[in-house]
Design an enzyme around this catalytic site. Sequence first.
Site, mmCIF file in Angstrom:
data_model
loop_
_atom_site.group_PDB
_atom_site.id
_atom_site.type_symbol
_atom_site.label_atom_id
_atom_site.label_comp_id
_atom_site.label_asym_id
_atom_site.label_seq_id
_atom_site.Cartn_x
_atom_site.Cartn_y
_atom_site.Cartn_z
ATOM 1 N N ASP A 273 53.242 5.188 0.755
ATOM 2 C CA ASP A 273 54.365 4.836 -0.120
ATOM 3 C C ASP A 273 55.369 4.045 0.715
ATOM 4 O OD1 ASP A 273 56.388 4.756 -1.976
ATOM 5 O OD2 ASP A 273 56.777 6.912 -1.987
ATOM 6 N N HIS A 363 54.544 12.042 -4.880
ATOM 7 C CA HIS A 363 55.616 13.045 -4.782
ATOM 8 C C HIS A 363 54.887 14.365 -4.606
ATOM 9 C CE1 HIS A 363 58.718 10.373 -7.090
ATOM 10 N NE2 HIS A 363 58.308 9.855 -5.954
ATOM 11 N N ARG A 413 65.730 -1.604 -0.682
ATOM 12 C CA ARG A 413 65.259 -0.275 -0.250
ATOM 13 C C ARG A 413 64.307 -0.494 0.913
ATOM 14 N NH1 ARG A 413 63.987 1.587 -4.723
ATOM 15 N NH2 ARG A 413 61.753 1.267 -4.927
HETATM 16 N N1 GLY Z 1 57.066 4.878 -5.018
HETATM 17 C C1 GLY Z 1 57.589 6.085 -5.476
HETATM 18 C C2 GLY Z 1 58.707 6.535 -4.646
HETATM 19 O O1 GLY Z 1 59.156 5.811 -3.775
HETATM 20 O O2 GLY Z 1 59.169 7.631 -4.772
HETATM 21 MN MN MN Z 2 58.826 7.260 -2.172
HETATM 22 MN MN MN Z 3 58.075 4.166 -2.959
#
Ligand code: GLY
Ligand code: MN
Ligand code: MN
Length: 446
Positions: A273, A363, A413
């Site tokens: 991720d 998650h 981000r």
């Molecule tokens: N891509 C999902 C997250 O960053 O939580």
């Molecule tokens: Mn994430």
């Molecule tokens: Mn993410």
Amino acid sequence: MNINVTEFKARRQKLIASMSEGIAIIPTAPEAIRNRDSHYPYRFDSYFYYLTGFKEPESVVLLVAGDNPKSILFCRDKDIEREIWDGFRFGADAARETFGFDEAYSINELDTIVLKLLANQPKLYCSLGENTSWDARVMGWMNTLRAQARSGVSAPDNISDVRKLMDEMRLFKSPFEIDLMRQSANIAASAHNRAMQYVGSNFTRPNMMEYEIEAEFLHEFYRKGAQAPAYTSIVASGANACTLHYNANNAKLNNGDLLLIDAGCELEGYASDITRTFPVNGKFTPVQKDVYELVLAAQAAAISQVKPQSHWNAPHEAALDVLVQGFIDMKLCKGSKDAVLESGDYRQFYMHRTGHWLGLDVHDAGEYKESKSKDKLDNWRMLEPNMTLTVEPGCYIRPADNVPEAFWNIGIRIEDDVLVTHNGCEVLTKNAVKTVADIEAIMANR
Ligand code: GLY
Ligand code: MN
Ligand code: MN
């Protein structure tokens, strides 16, 4: 096929030991129809897969604890006719051999065998609330046994959530899992670098479409052996980056805009991720650079808190501290740092938390607090070696009267995947280019 039977067997034994008595029944995920005769790509249930390594739909694992512990798989029958259409399926005998179960049966025998094994057990461990037809089936077994009370048969008095035991196991990754997570992270990192890279021409450049960049990610994921994206990729240029879950991915990349990409892959079930944000034309403007450097500094502060002596919230608090000071310095927020933290004014620009557990689910499973008691609001659990989490601060500046126009529509981000080690942490996604200098260098030659 190379299946780590020892690893999966050890997980089943560990769960059986922690149950101490009773039986656990865990189904895999159902197949899902997309429309008419077309299915969504099949994805097994993470809890089921964690215990089995078995990827076929219509499967259930049953674990018996107590004096004669055993693990049993129920799966689809071998069916040469169906295999002509849908491909290989193991069948019970080959599955038992290959995946190291004590016993394996046809899924068609599930009701009969469960009723025999569940009778007179003190406890049933299962996962209710995910799938109503499964819940009804479990209740059906319980009611069938209750109806046999006059013949001296009893149903378990106690139904317990098996996920509670498994979440704690899944939170701590084994060397086998860490190796897969490193590989998953490396594939995703090379996809992010690919998007920025110059190879004859630039992969990302003004006037391309967001979906063209998304396609480069899919190309790299599949080319490197990942089975799927771990979640729908976010490819968000300009103002779209300020929509946290943007995934239309259909806008044109404008010269001078930033591009935020949140994309990771799944390898043998394990997610990566990563988010990176970079200029469409390869060069940050001064204001983009200032905000980017702030988010990067917040991320560095957060990562420095990923270590065994920290609690879960320490990385978030560290990131927030840096971001809030930055918002004040840039005149986006007014007042002292303590006042802005107290009032929550920073939420106009940073409205999410700084990470989550990562593993089979993006998650991932696992508690964030030590106990659920209502009077304990800040009992965050301590970080421990072999936990894996993301660290993902950001800053999203929508047009507003209280914001100078120069900042409008900057959305940034920066997200990495991090493993807690004995003396700190390892950034699993470190190969994805991240500093301003490295981004501008990899995007150079235009
Ligand atoms: N891509 C999902 C997250 O960053 O939580
Ligand atoms: Mn994430
Ligand atoms: Mn993410």
